[in-house]
Design a protein around this motif. Structure first.
Motif, PDB file in Angstrom:
ATOM      1  N   ARG A 130       7.135  -6.676   4.711  1.00 52.29           N
ATOM      2  CA  ARG A 130       6.385  -7.911   4.439  1.00 52.29           C
ATOM      3  C   ARG A 130       5.820  -7.951   3.021  1.00 52.29           C
ATOM      4  O   ARG A 130       5.436  -9.022   2.542  1.00 52.29           O
ATOM      5  CB  ARG A 130       5.223  -8.043   5.434  1.00 52.29           C
ATOM      6  CG  ARG A 130       5.640  -8.199   6.888  1.00 52.29           C
ATOM      7  CD  ARG A 130       4.456  -8.706   7.723  1.00 52.29           C
ATOM      8  NE  ARG A 130       3.299  -7.815   7.588  1.00 52.29           N
ATOM      9  CZ  ARG A 130       3.003  -6.842   8.429  1.00 52.29           C
ATOM     10  NH1 ARG A 130       3.794  -6.617   9.477  1.00 52.29           N
ATOM     11  NH2 ARG A 130       1.943  -6.090   8.242  1.00 52.29           N
ATOM     12  N   ALA A 131       5.749  -6.792   2.384  1.00 51.73           N
ATOM     13  CA  ALA A 131       5.092  -6.717   1.076  1.00 51.73           C
ATOM     14  C   ALA A 131       5.938  -7.383  -0.008  1.00 51.73           C
ATOM     15  O   ALA A 131       7.164  -7.270  -0.027  1.00 51.73           O
ATOM     16  CB  ALA A 131       4.829  -5.261   0.714  1.00 51.73           C
ATOM     17  N   GLU A 132       5.262  -8.054  -0.904  1.00 47.96           N
ATOM     18  CA  GLU A 132       5.924  -8.712  -2.031  1.00 47.96           C
ATOM     19  C   GLU A 132       6.118  -7.708  -3.156  1.00 47.96           C
ATOM     20  O   GLU A 132       5.264  -6.875  -3.444  1.00 47.96           O
ATOM     21  CB  GLU A 132       5.052  -9.883  -2.509  1.00 47.96           C
ATOM     22  CG  GLU A 132       5.669 -10.728  -3.603  1.00 47.96           C
ATOM     23  CD  GLU A 132       4.742 -11.841  -4.057  1.00 47.96           C
ATOM     24  OE1 GLU A 132       5.227 -12.770  -4.735  1.00 47.96           O
ATOM     25  OE2 GLU A 132       3.540 -11.785  -3.731  1.00 47.96           O
TER      26      GLU A 132
ATOM     27  N   GLY B 198       8.970  -5.069  -9.714  1.00 47.58           N
ATOM     28  CA  GLY B 198       8.381  -5.643 -10.916  1.00 47.58           C
ATOM     29  C   GLY B 198       7.511  -4.678 -11.687  1.00 47.58           C
ATOM     30  O   GLY B 198       6.752  -5.084 -12.580  1.00 47.58           O
ATOM     31  N   LEU B 199       7.596  -3.393 -11.361  1.00 51.25           N
ATOM     32  CA  LEU B 199       6.690  -2.405 -11.936  1.00 51.25           C
ATOM     33  C   LEU B 199       7.418  -1.080 -12.029  1.00 51.25           C
ATOM     34  O   LEU B 199       8.225  -0.747 -11.151  1.00 51.25           O
ATOM     35  CB  LEU B 199       5.457  -2.268 -11.025  1.00 51.25           C
ATOM     36  CG  LEU B 199       4.358  -1.274 -11.400  1.00 51.25           C
ATOM     37  CD1 LEU B 199       3.651  -1.727 -12.674  1.00 51.25           C
ATOM     38  CD2 LEU B 199       3.351  -1.163 -10.252  1.00 51.25           C
TER      39      LEU B 199
ATOM     40  N   ALA C 192      -2.429   2.847   2.828  1.00 53.00           N
ATOM     41  CA  ALA C 192      -1.291   2.894   1.911  1.00 53.00           C
ATOM     42  C   ALA C 192      -0.654   1.522   1.763  1.00 53.00           C
ATOM     43  O   ALA C 192      -0.315   1.090   0.644  1.00 53.00           O
ATOM     44  CB  ALA C 192      -0.260   3.911   2.414  1.00 53.00           C
ATOM     45  N   LEU C 193      -0.507   0.807   2.859  1.00 59.82           N
ATOM     46  CA  LEU C 193       0.094  -0.525   2.796  1.00 59.82           C
ATOM     47  C   LEU C 193      -0.782  -1.504   2.018  1.00 59.82           C
ATOM     48  O   LEU C 193      -0.281  -2.308   1.219  1.00 59.82           O
ATOM     49  CB  LEU C 193       0.337  -1.048   4.214  1.00 59.82           C
ATOM     50  CG  LEU C 193       1.474  -0.375   4.981  1.00 59.82           C
ATOM     51  CD1 LEU C 193       1.468  -0.812   6.438  1.00 59.82           C
ATOM     52  CD2 LEU C 193       2.821  -0.698   4.331  1.00 59.82           C
TER      53      LEU C 193
ATOM     54  N   ILE D 283      -1.115  -3.477  -5.489  1.00 56.52           N
ATOM     55  CA  ILE D 283      -0.476  -3.088  -6.757  1.00 56.52           C
ATOM     56  C   ILE D 283       0.722  -3.978  -7.055  1.00 56.52           C
ATOM     57  O   ILE D 283       0.862  -4.516  -8.159  1.00 56.52           O
ATOM     58  CB  ILE D 283      -0.046  -1.604  -6.700  1.00 56.52           C
ATOM     59  CG1 ILE D 283      -1.277  -0.698  -6.709  1.00 56.52           C
ATOM     60  CG2 ILE D 283       0.862  -1.263  -7.882  1.00 56.52           C
ATOM     61  CD1 ILE D 283      -0.958   0.757  -6.406  1.00 56.52           C
ATOM     62  N   ALA D 284       1.623  -4.139  -6.070  1.00 56.01           N
ATOM     63  CA  ALA D 284       2.821  -4.950  -6.279  1.00 56.01           C
ATOM     64  C   ALA D 284       2.465  -6.420  -6.443  1.00 56.01           C
ATOM     65  O   ALA D 284       3.034  -7.117  -7.293  1.00 56.01           O
ATOM     66  CB  ALA D 284       3.784  -4.764  -5.111  1.00 56.01           C
ATOM     67  N   GLY D 285       1.524  -6.913  -5.645  1.00 52.67           N
ATOM     68  CA  GLY D 285       1.128  -8.308  -5.737  1.00 52.67           C
ATOM     69  C   GLY D 285       0.463  -8.640  -7.054  1.00 52.67           C
ATOM     70  O   GLY D 285       0.670  -9.720  -7.617  1.00 52.67           O
TER      71      GLY D 285
END
Length: 389
Positions: free
Chosen positions: A292-294, A317-318, A373-374, A380-382
């Protein structure tokens, strides 16, 4: 800041209860060598070593404890097996998901005239088993393969590959670094000639102790990589022809063996199925949240079937190294970033050269650890995704 350890693919932490105490007790209260001293303490220590061999046989599916050879770990074991067997002109098969514990010895042997062929693997790390029959040659001597990937956790069809090898008289060696103590390992049932094990991962023992179990058939044609004193047949200057002495020269890591013995006792009482079920419950929650994470992509299988509790993520993206740093620096979450000593595996998974951030829950991981962790990954990713908009 609380620390959350999610690097059990590298080494288990915490170790099984009793491991540290067993090692300290040996050093502080026993301290002898075996096979050298003719006194009660040496004989008692030897009994613990023998019991450790027997427990490993029971866990890994073999019936001759003398065929358990202790080394420092799977890397040493694979070097002993591969370099003891293969000679210039031989051909060896392996897979594209191997750790450098296998690939680097093979590349050394390749420079000496051994032919090496990699069986291709799919994007999720699965072995292309249908390709194997066409890769055998008249000079194929061995197949060496991992049981479970250290990068993405994908489990390999060892029994099926071994059956194809048996038809052709080809030896089979299996790297069980990521599976021993977690997945069922059945050396005799699979019909393989050697399995390498690491004491410090799924077996929950200390670093620096591991080994391999070898059949008489393979042992008979292996040249020992090392030779020296064994405490046996000391009137001869030739290498012993019996196991395990033939492959165990020098002073053994007895503190490590005593620690491993304690870990195996704890695993027997707790049940490897119980440990694995807990790790996979954590993995299921982790995979579900990552899906589900972007801004992240799971490398390998996205479900829990046919895998272990090793999950690799590519932050799209990172830079993955930056992501791993932020996870630890901001949130205290310890992971492993990079190519995980398995560049060919990352090529198969489509994550070379950037590598991945690897999350590996263990028996002590809690649901709260996974949730934390999630949340950290999503933040971080968002955050990066929002900056790119």
């Amino acid at each position: 800041m609380n620390k959350i350890y999610l690097d059990n693919g590298s080494t288990s932490f915490p170790k099984a209860p009793g491991v540290g105490r067993a090692m300290a007790d040996f050093i502080e209260k026993v301290g002898v060598n075996i096979g050298r001293g003719g006194y009660e303490e040496a004989y008692s220590a030897a009994e613990v070593v023998l019991d450790t061999r027997e427990k490993l046989c029971g866990l890994l599916g073999f019936d001759k404890p003398e065929n358990v050879v202790f080394t420092s770990g799977v890397t040493a074991s694979m070097n002993i097996l591969l370099k003891g067997l293969l000679r210039p002109g031989d051909h060896v098969l392996t897979t594209s998901m191997e750790h450098n514990a296998v690939m680097r010895p093979l590349r050394q042997l390749e420079q000496q005239g051994v032919e090496v062929t990699c069986i291709p693997c799919q994007r999720d790390g699965s072995l292309c088993l249908e390709a194997l029959p066409g890769l055998f040659r008249p000079n194929t001597r061995a197949l060496v393969m991992t049981h479970a990937s250290n990068v993405c956790g994908t489990v390999m069809p060892v029994a099926q590959a071994a059956a194809l090898c048996r038809e052709r008289g080809v030896f089979v060696m299996v790297d069980c670094a990521q599976s021993a103590g977690l997945l069922p390992v059945d050396m005799k049932g699979w019909g393989v000639d050697a399995v390498g094990f690491a004491g410090h991962k799924g077996l929950l023992g200390p670093q620096g102790i591991g080994g391999f179990i070898v059949t008489d058939r393979l042992a008979a044609v292996l040249d020992p990589l090392l030779s020296g004193g064994t405490g046996s047949i000391s009137h001869l200057e030739t290498v012993p022809d019996f196991l395990p002495d033939r492959f165990e020269p020098g002073t053994q890591n007895l503190p490590g063996i005593f620690g491993l013995h304690a870990a195996l006792e704890w695993l027997e009482k707790t049940g490897t199925d119980t440990v694995f079920a807990h790790e996979m419950a954590c993995t299921a929650a982790l995979l579900e949240g990552l899906e589900r994470a972007e801004g992240v992509r799971i490398a390998g299988k996205t479900g829990t079937e046919g895998r272990t509790a090793v999950v690799s993520v590519d932050f799209t993206g990172l830079d993955n190294a930056d992501a791993a740093f932020l996870l630890e620096d901001r949130y205290g979450i310890m992971t492993r970033c990079g190519l995980h000593c398995a560049p060919a595996a990352h090529r198969s998974l489509g994550t070379f050269p950037q590598g991945t951030v690897r999350f590996a829950p263990g028996y002590a991981t809690t649901p709260e650890d996974i949730a934390a962790a999630l949340a950290a990954v999503e933040e971080i990713a968002g955050e990066k995704c929002r900056k790119m908009e």
